[in-house]
Design an enzyme around this catalytic site. Structure first.
Site, PDB file in Angstrom:
ATOM      1  N   CYS A  81     -54.401 -57.166 -12.060  1.00 27.12           N
ATOM      2  CA  CYS A  81     -53.478 -56.045 -11.890  1.00 27.12           C
ATOM      3  C   CYS A  81     -53.146 -55.856 -10.404  1.00 27.12           C
ATOM      4  CB  CYS A  81     -54.055 -54.787 -12.533  1.00 27.12           C
ATOM      5  SG  CYS A  81     -52.809 -53.504 -12.841  1.00 27.12           S
ATOM      6  N   HIS A 175     -55.346 -56.550 -18.070  1.00 29.17           N
ATOM      7  CA  HIS A 175     -56.773 -56.271 -17.838  1.00 29.17           C
ATOM      8  C   HIS A 175     -57.637 -57.050 -18.835  1.00 29.17           C
ATOM      9  CE1 HIS A 175     -56.544 -53.034 -14.822  1.00 29.17           C
ATOM     10  NE2 HIS A 175     -55.375 -52.766 -15.386  1.00 29.17           N
ATOM     11  N   GLU A 177     -60.761 -57.351 -18.761  1.00 33.57           N
ATOM     12  CA  GLU A 177     -62.093 -56.745 -18.883  1.00 33.57           C
ATOM     13  C   GLU A 177     -62.195 -55.723 -20.005  1.00 33.57           C
ATOM     14  OE1 GLU A 177     -60.028 -54.275 -15.593  1.00 33.57           O
ATOM     15  OE2 GLU A 177     -59.887 -56.258 -16.530  1.00 33.57           O
TER      16      GLU A 177
END
Length: 519
Positions: A81, A175, A177
């Protein structure tokens, strides 16, 4: 020595999740603020670097910058990001305010590259591999730096991921994660194992032996004092230190009168009798309640309980001969929240009860054997050390105990009523197989009375609220949708078995907007 990934934090709410995901791949990593010194990065000697997301825009005057050494070390770099945008801007690309912002799910079409090799959610109607990802950005890269190619795109974001495979530099606008990106863990696994060539050398059985060796080397023949609370962190820390140095560890267990039903007895049985740990038991319930008289503000209650604990603990610790070390159950999230890494601009997000304070007043050196572990790793370590499953996987309990689960002033009568209600709630959750399906569950005492009917008589008694949530990271949480039959059984037992309570309510608030604890 483990090979390690360095994560530089640019302020994203998800940054901690990156570290957790990397650890889950059996690779050691550490999280540090973006403005660490070049010398720190060089001495850390990472085999790969991840740049987190963040709220800033690269084209503002005070935009956080990636330390130049990151691009000069010759190790793989992954920007996520804002991390991708900062990488692009600093390496000769351009970033702009996106006309179409993306917040939530998005579909990306990917191009062949090492990062996405063999990874896809499906093949689209045009025969191209597609990924379902989680986006959260208002800016986008609109010109790639020299040497980079686009490896993922959609209509709103033509450069949704980029790569310079010669230097092993990668950037993703989404993202990986978060669990919403379905292949996110696989992407991070690819980066650390296939691109950074990390081994699978981070595991708890090996960590136990390493930690024991480190504790013995640091402590020598000195005595170590530890404040035992019965929580998971202090319990695992006590078991680990005791495994390393035996009777050199002295635990001080202060019963503040705000514990759960039979908790003090269980703690003493586990540590003093079963594990043969030297535990000094202090019954200070009356003392704490006396200090809490008339206090209704939650923060003042926390401060009062904390101050009283420090005073009692200090008095006992000073009686222990040859005590040179204070052990604490500090874990890695505590360190992150308190900006524990010593960098020039690392601002304190919030102070934590396990970081700082006591060592200065006691003139003891600090021993924090769990400092580099996440909660799930602490639990795994506890099992490896032989602690009971019920203790290792018990739900979180606040430091001030029932003091912040009784709204307003804390009174002895209230603690007794709440203890019983909470015990019934937890017992029924266990019996129904719901305890381990919930992340945290507890009862809250409301110091208000409501009218009821008990037999032929009017009653006017107290109210108890039940709270149960499900969450992966405690940053957000959803109220647990317990079966009505279970809630009914819990309510009936509390009202019938506890004199003084005639109404039970169930909290169906999520986080946000509510917090998990009521105070």
């Amino acid at each position: 020595m483990h090979s390690a990934i360095l994560i530089l934090d640019f302020g994203s709410q998800y940054t901690r999740l990156i570290a957790r995901r990397i650890r889950e791949t059996n690779v050691y990593c550490e999280l540090h603020p973006f403005d660490v010194s070049p010398q720190f990065i060089r001495e850390f000697a990472p085999i790969g670097i991840i740049l987190s997301g963040g709220p800033a825009s690269t084209f503002t005057e005070d935009a956080p910058r990636v330390p130049q050494i990151v691009f000069e070390l010759g190790v793989p770099v992954l920007g996520i990001c804002y991390g991708m945008q900062a990488m692009a801007a600093q390496l000769g690309g351009e970033v702009e305010d996106a006309q179409t912002r993306e917040f939530g799910y998005a579909e990306l079409l990917t191009a062949p590259c090492k990062l996405f090799h063999g990874i896809q959610d499906r093949i689209n109607s045009d025969g191209k591999p597609a990924l379902d990802v989680w986006m959260s950005h208002g800016d986008r890269v609109n010109k790639l730096p020299p040497g980079f190619t686009a490896i993922a795109s959609n209509a709103a974001t033509p450069f949704a991921a980029m790569a310079d495979e010669t230097r092993n530099f990668y950037g993703v606008q989404f993202h990986p994660e978060v669990t919403h990106t379905r292949q996110g863990k696989a992407i991070l696994d690819h980066f650390v194992h296939d691109i950074c060539s990390a081994g699978y050398d981070w595991n708890m059985p090996d960590y136990v032996e390493e930690a024991i060796g480190r504790i013995r080397a640091r402590v020598g023949n000195d005595k170590v004092v530890l404040g035992l609370s019965g929580g998971v962190d202090s319990s695992v820390a006590a078991a680990l230190i005791h495994r390393a140095i035996g009777d050199q560890l002295v635990c001080v267990f202060v019963d503040n009168g705000l514990l759960r039903l039979n908790e003090a007895k269980q703690i003493m049985e586990t540590f003093s009798r079963n594990l043969a740990v030297n535990v000094i038991y202090i019954d200070a319930g009356r003392q704490f309640l006396e200090q809490l008289k008339g206090i209704t503000d939650p923060e003042q209650k926390r401060r009062t309980i904390g101050r009283e604990f420090v005073e009692i603990f200090q008095q006992e610790a000073e009686k222990i001969e040859n005590a040179k070390w204070l052990a604490q159950g500090t874990i890695y999230p505590d360190v992150i929240e308190s900006a524990g890494s010593h960098t020039k601009k690392a601002g304190v997000i919030k102070s934590h009860h396990n970081v700082g304070g006591l060592p200065e007043t006691l003139h003891l050196k600090l021993l924090e054997p769990l400092r580099e572990l996440f909660k799930d790793e602490v639990r795994e370590l506890g099992l490896a050390l032989g602690l009971p499953h019920d203790l290792v996987f018990r739900h979180p309990f606040p430091g001030p105990g029932l003091g912040v689960r009784i709204l307003g002033e804390v009174k002895y009568e209230y603690t007794e009523l709440l203890r019983q209600a909470d015990a019934i709630f937890i017992e029924e959750l266990r019996n129904a197989g719901w305890y381990e399906k919930t992340s945290q569950a507890f009862a809250v005492f409301l110091p208000i009375k409501s009218v009821g009917v008990m037999g032929d008589n009017r009653s006017y008694e107290y109210v108890v609220a039940l709270r149960a949530v499900q969450t992966e990271d405690f940053m957000t949480a959803h109220w647990a949708e317990l079966p009505y039959t279970l809630l009914s059984r819990i309510s009936n037992r509390i009202i019938n078995e506890i004199r003084g309570i005639n109404r039970v309510v169930y909290d169906i608030s999520g986080k946000p907007p509510a917090t998990i604890e009521w105070e």
